[in-house]
Design a protein around this motif. Structure first.
Motif, mmCIF file in Angstrom:
data_model
loop_
_atom_site.group_PDB
_atom_site.id
_atom_site.type_symbol
_atom_site.label_atom_id
_atom_site.label_comp_id
_atom_site.label_asym_id
_atom_site.label_seq_id
_atom_site.Cartn_x
_atom_site.Cartn_y
_atom_site.Cartn_z
ATOM 1 N N GLN A 1 101.160 23.620 28.953
ATOM 2 C CA GLN A 1 100.823 22.277 29.413
ATOM 3 C C GLN A 1 99.323 22.028 29.452
ATOM 4 O OE1 GLN A 1 103.433 24.045 31.259
ATOM 5 N NE2 GLN A 1 104.722 22.955 29.785
ATOM 6 N N ARG A 2 98.520 23.023 29.083
ATOM 7 C CA ARG A 2 97.066 22.880 29.144
ATOM 8 C C ARG A 2 96.497 22.560 27.775
ATOM 9 N NH1 ARG A 2 94.011 25.772 33.193
ATOM 10 N NH2 ARG A 2 95.298 26.190 35.018
ATOM 11 N N LYS A 3 95.518 21.643 27.737
ATOM 12 C CA LYS A 3 94.833 21.314 26.480
ATOM 13 C C LYS A 3 93.819 22.395 26.123
ATOM 14 C CE LYS A 3 95.351 16.291 26.780
ATOM 15 N NZ LYS A 3 94.640 14.990 26.824
ATOM 16 N N ALA A 4 93.052 22.835 27.110
ATOM 17 C CA ALA A 4 92.066 23.898 26.900
ATOM 18 C C ALA A 4 92.576 25.153 27.585
ATOM 19 C CB ALA A 4 90.704 23.495 27.459
ATOM 20 N N VAL A 5 92.699 26.238 26.844
ATOM 21 C CA VAL A 5 93.291 27.461 27.380
ATOM 22 C C VAL A 5 92.315 28.614 27.237
ATOM 23 C CG1 VAL A 5 95.212 29.066 27.211
ATOM 24 C CG2 VAL A 5 95.580 26.649 26.717
ATOM 25 N N ASN A 6 92.085 29.321 28.342
ATOM 26 C CA ASN A 6 91.303 30.560 28.306
ATOM 27 C C ASN A 6 91.942 31.502 29.312
ATOM 28 O OD1 ASN A 6 89.443 32.637 28.335
ATOM 29 N ND2 ASN A 6 87.708 31.258 27.995
ATOM 30 N N ASP A 7 93.031 32.159 28.895
ATOM 31 C CA ASP A 7 93.819 32.976 29.805
ATOM 32 C C ASP A 7 93.006 34.114 30.405
ATOM 33 O OD1 ASP A 7 96.044 31.415 29.284
ATOM 34 O OD2 ASP A 7 96.666 32.650 27.597
ATOM 35 N N SER A 8 92.154 34.750 29.577
ATOM 36 C CA SER A 8 91.389 35.885 30.080
ATOM 37 C C SER A 8 90.426 35.450 31.182
ATOM 38 C CB SER A 8 90.625 36.548 28.938
ATOM 39 O OG SER A 8 89.765 35.629 28.310
ATOM 40 N N ASP A 9 89.791 34.296 31.024
ATOM 41 C CA ASP A 9 88.874 33.802 32.047
ATOM 42 C C ASP A 9 89.644 33.434 33.320
ATOM 43 O OD1 ASP A 9 86.129 32.990 32.764
ATOM 44 O OD2 ASP A 9 87.011 30.982 32.888
ATOM 45 N N ARG A 10 90.807 32.864 33.144
ATOM 46 C CA ARG A 10 91.632 32.487 34.299
ATOM 47 C C ARG A 10 92.044 33.724 35.088
ATOM 48 N NH1 ARG A 10 97.284 29.133 33.499
ATOM 49 N NH2 ARG A 10 97.767 28.756 35.732
ATOM 50 N N LEU A 11 92.447 34.785 34.393
ATOM 51 C CA LEU A 11 92.839 36.016 35.071
ATOM 52 C C LEU A 11 91.634 36.698 35.712
ATOM 53 C CD1 LEU A 11 94.872 38.185 35.800
ATOM 54 C CD2 LEU A 11 94.604 39.155 33.502
ATOM 55 N N ARG A 12 90.496 36.673 35.000
ATOM 56 C CA ARG A 12 89.297 37.293 35.551
ATOM 57 C C ARG A 12 88.915 36.652 36.891
ATOM 58 N NH1 ARG A 12 86.170 36.091 31.817
ATOM 59 N NH2 ARG A 12 86.314 37.958 30.527
ATOM 60 N N LYS A 13 88.973 35.328 36.957
ATOM 61 C CA LYS A 13 88.624 34.618 38.194
ATOM 62 C C LYS A 13 89.619 34.930 39.313
ATOM 63 C CE LYS A 13 86.217 30.809 35.885
ATOM 64 N NZ LYS A 13 86.269 29.372 35.503
ATOM 65 N N TYR A 14 90.909 35.080 38.949
ATOM 66 C CA TYR A 14 91.910 35.428 39.957
ATOM 67 C C TYR A 14 91.594 36.797 40.557
ATOM 68 C CZ TYR A 14 96.281 37.110 41.942
ATOM 69 O OH TYR A 14 97.216 37.655 42.799
#
Length: 556
Positions: free
Chosen positions: A522-535
């Motif tokens: 559902q996301r237009k811009a995806v950066n899974d690694s950055d999202r996990l890193r921030k978590y």
């Protein structure tokens, strides 16, 4: 023998065929002379002319041919060419005429007359004959040695089917053999499957600029082969740029985007100046993306655009840049499974899957071990200035082990290269003894036993701890009991579920793709690694800490 009648195709020579007075018969005119050749009558002449102003001359030539060869059917055709020196106009007009012509090669033989017409027209006739749009041989006429005799001069026929010329065919075959040997570094490999594979790769390397995908286990030679292919293309003047190599497994987050596509100053924290990026560096050359399956989804999407359009946006830029590179990709993963699992874009896989070659591992090519040993010994001698040779019994012993089922060669040619380097370095007086071979084979057995099963993983079932910690205990293991106890139950349970996924993944990007597989759609811009890193940073954790802290806890 039944000889098929001749149809000749050629342009009216507005200069060479000119002249309508009585003196024209003392002049050599190529279109007329073509139909005067003794023993080779032209049954039909398709005489092309490019303007109404030349019609009268065309009709004069038509009448002159009829006067001495009434059986020749001269057909005049006006081609709508405004500028006979414009390549596009001439080629298009000839192409359209050829595609509308009723060719009958079973009944007729065709000559393409290239003596008359502008140089552009002659080139176009050559190209269309070479590509078989004009299914005939080239006909070249030349004037007689003595002028004014009325003799027709000489006729030469040139067949562009190079397979008919034995000497040329032998030179092509020799050039191909040299190119194949170059790709194999001169190693006289014996494995039939591998040799057939390299034969085809050589043809593709010199004929195609489309993406090439090299698959196979680690150490099978993907990087080496990609570099040799680029060198071969450069020697054939097929590329002018450089060979750029990058291991995609080393690229993460914004760094991956920046490394591949470049960035503008200020695009992210630490971007102090503009950066061109590796795709731009490969402009005019070859880009080798090793372990392409490790790229994140954002990088995959941008790479697809760059391959198809030869253009892309650097990170933080609103202006596209261009780069005309050939892509060679390498992977030890099965990208079909990666696509099915949603970890690799199906459209990108389709784009790079035109030429796919699976390089067999060393264990699957036991007959090639011996010539590779000889090559590695010669290479060691040239680099170290010191020759090393096997004692005959030692050589036999090493080959028996190396070609047996016991020899796993999990690292493939890297293992073999390391083994020969050790033997050659320790050889006293340049002689590799049986005692050295026994010690080396014991070392290899020990090495492969530590690596575990065929996957090559060092954390297989036999090497896993007897009692791996329960997932619920992992937050305490990484954060310490006090910090873990201070977490809300919700956060602790969520973190306990996230950590095993991280431990089972080869990279931060892979873990992110697995954890956010649904919401990312559902996301237009995806950066899974950055999202996990921030978590993870919420708990003071880094990817490196997790990999070190959880090493050996789960099977990857």
């Amino acid at each position: 023998m039944n000889i098929k009648p001749v149809t000749a195709i050629g342009f009216l020579g507005t200069q060479l065929d000119s002249g309508m007075g009585a003196g024209r018969w003392q002049k050599w005119r190529p279109s007329v002379a073509l139909c005067q050749q003794p023993g080779q009558p032209v049954a039909r002449l398709e005489l092309l002319y490019t303007g109404e102003r030349h019609r009268r001359l065309a009709e004069c030539v038509q009448g002159d041919i009829a006067s001495f060869s009434p059986a020749t059917d001269v057909r005049l055709t006006l081609l709508p060419i405004a500028d006979p020196w414009d390549f596009g106009q001439v080629y298009s007009a000839l192409y359209d005429w050829a595609h509308g012509y009723a060719w009958a090669p079973d009944e007729w033989q065709y000559w393409v007359h290239i003596t008359t017409g502008t140089h552009v027209a002659q080139i176009c006739l050559f190209l269309l004959a070479e590509s078989r749009h004009l299914p005939g041989v080239l006909a070249q006429t030349s004037p007689p040695r003595r002028w004014g005799t009325g003799e027709p001069g000489q006729l030469s026929l040139i067949d562009l089917d190079l397979s008919r010329y034995d000497a040329i065919a032998r030179r092509f075959e020799a050039a191909q053999r040299d190119a194949v040997a170059f790709l194999k570094s001169g190693i006289a490999t014996r494995n039939a499957r591998f040799n057939a594979l390299i034969d085809e790769i050589e043809r593709v390397a010199v004929r195609s600029a489309a993406p090439i995908l090299l698959t196979g286990p680690t150490g099978a030679g993907k990087s080496f082969l990609a570099r040799r292919m680029a060198q071969l293309k450069r020697e054939r003047k097929l590329i002018s740029g450089q060979f750029v190599e990058v291991n995609c497994a080393t690229l993460h987050g914004d760094g991956a985007m920046s490394a591949l596509f470049g960035h503008k100053k200020g695009a992210f924290t630490g971007a102090a100046s503009d950066r061109a990026g590796l795709l731009k560096s490969a402009d005019g050359g070859v880009l080798f993306l090793d372990e392409i399956g490790e790229l994140g989804p954002d990088e995959q999407a941008m790479l697809l655009k760059a391959i198809e359009e030869k253009r892309f946006y650097p990170l933080g830029s609103d202006r596209e840049v261009g780069s005309n590179f050939q892509l060679i990709a390498g992977t030890c993963r099965d990208l079909r499974r990666e696509v099915a699992a949603g970890r690799f874009r199906e459209d990108l896989f389709s784009r790079i899957n035109l030429w796919t070659y699976d390089l067999p591992g060393l264990a699957a090519r036991p007959e090639d071990i011996e010539p590779n040993i000889d090559h590695l010994l010669a290479l060691h001698a040239s680099e170290q200035g010191r020759m090393a040779r096997f004692h005959p019994e030692a050589r036999s012993a090493f080959l028996r082990f190396a070609q047996s089922e016991e020899a796993a060669w999990r690292g493939n040619f890297r293992d073999l290269s390391s083994s020969i380097t050790r033997l050659a370095t320790l050889a006293e007086g340049g002689r590799i003894t049986q005692a050295q071979v026994e010690a080396e084979t014991a070392r290899l057995r020990w090495l492969w036993a530590r690596q575990g099963p065929e996957s090559g993983s060092e954390s297989g079932p036999e090497s896993a701890p007897e009692s791996a910690p329960a997932a619920a205990d992992w937050p305490a293991r990484l954060l310490g009991p006090e910090k873990a106890a201070a977490l809300d139950l919700f956060d602790r349970l969520q973190l306990a579920a996230v950590l095993p996924v991280c431990a089972q993944s080869a990279s931060l990007s892979e873990a992110g793709r697995r954890l956010f597989a649904q919401s990312r759609q559902q996301r237009k811009a995806v950066n899974d690694s950055d999202r996990l890193r921030k978590y993870l940073l919420r708990f003071g954790l880094s990817w490196e800490q997790i990999r070190q802290g959880m090493a050996g806890s789960v099977k990857p």
